[in-house]
Design a protein around this motif. Sequence first.
Motif, PDB file in Angstrom:
ATOM      1  N   SER A 136       0.829  -1.214   0.000  1.00  0.00           N
ATOM      2  CA  SER A 136       0.000   0.000   0.000  1.00  0.00           C
ATOM      3  C   SER A 136       0.857   1.254   0.000  1.00  0.00           C
ATOM      4  O   SER A 136       0.576   2.205  -0.748  1.00  0.00           O
ATOM      5  N   LEU A 137       1.894   1.263   0.816  1.00  0.00           N
ATOM      6  CA  LEU A 137       2.764   2.435   0.880  1.00  0.00           C
ATOM      7  C   LEU A 137       3.559   2.615  -0.413  1.00  0.00           C
ATOM      8  O   LEU A 137       3.742   3.745  -0.884  1.00  0.00           O
ATOM      9  N   THR A 138       3.988   1.519  -1.015  1.00  0.00           N
ATOM     10  CA  THR A 138       4.707   1.581  -2.291  1.00  0.00           C
ATOM     11  C   THR A 138       3.816   2.151  -3.392  1.00  0.00           C
ATOM     12  O   THR A 138       4.215   3.038  -4.136  1.00  0.00           O
ATOM     13  N   ARG A 139       2.567   1.657  -3.445  1.00  0.00           N
ATOM     14  CA  ARG A 139       1.624   2.148  -4.468  1.00  0.00           C
ATOM     15  C   ARG A 139       1.286   3.623  -4.250  1.00  0.00           C
ATOM     16  O   ARG A 139       1.035   4.356  -5.208  1.00  0.00           O
ATOM     17  N   ALA A 140       1.279   4.059  -2.989  1.00  0.00           N
ATOM     18  CA  ALA A 140       0.961   5.461  -2.693  1.00  0.00           C
ATOM     19  C   ALA A 140       2.137   6.385  -2.991  1.00  0.00           C
ATOM     20  O   ALA A 140       1.978   7.589  -3.080  1.00  0.00           O
ATOM     21  N   GLY A 141       3.318   5.779  -3.174  1.00  0.00           N
ATOM     22  CA  GLY A 141       4.505   6.578  -3.508  1.00  0.00           C
ATOM     23  C   GLY A 141       5.147   7.158  -2.286  1.00  0.00           C
ATOM     24  O   GLY A 141       5.763   8.180  -2.288  1.00  0.00           O
TER      25      GLY A 141
END
Length: 141
Positions: A136-141
């Motif tokens: 989730s954090l990776t996708r949120a940048g």
Amino acid sequence: MTNENTTQPIAKISTRNVNVFYGEKKAIDDVSIDIDMDNVTAFIGPSGCGKSTFLRTLNRMNDTIPGARVEGEILLEGEDIYASSMDVVQLRARVGMVFQKPNPFPKSIYDNVAYGPRIHGLAGSRSEMDEIVESSLTRAG
């Protein structure tokens, strides 16, 4: 759902004489409103007038703020959301909110991201939750 004494429908959410305090400061004063099941209800007012504070009472988000206190009655489909038997996690799963500005829990970033998947049982172990949070954090940048 109807009231057993009448054929009138019970409001989805009903509040009576709701007051909210932050310490000694009274932020909400004597709010009573019925929110119908099949209507859209908007709260409009100037910045700082208590709209977000009132909305946070509807899923007990004020419980997470030190010194916050709520008085009065708030019913969700006739059930007192401040009753000791109320499962707050399930309440928050039923009464979700999206604010204009982010309103994280006073917890770590990990715990804020993990909150949704946790209450919906989307991870069976800590390592699965770690994967969900990292993704989730990776996708949120």
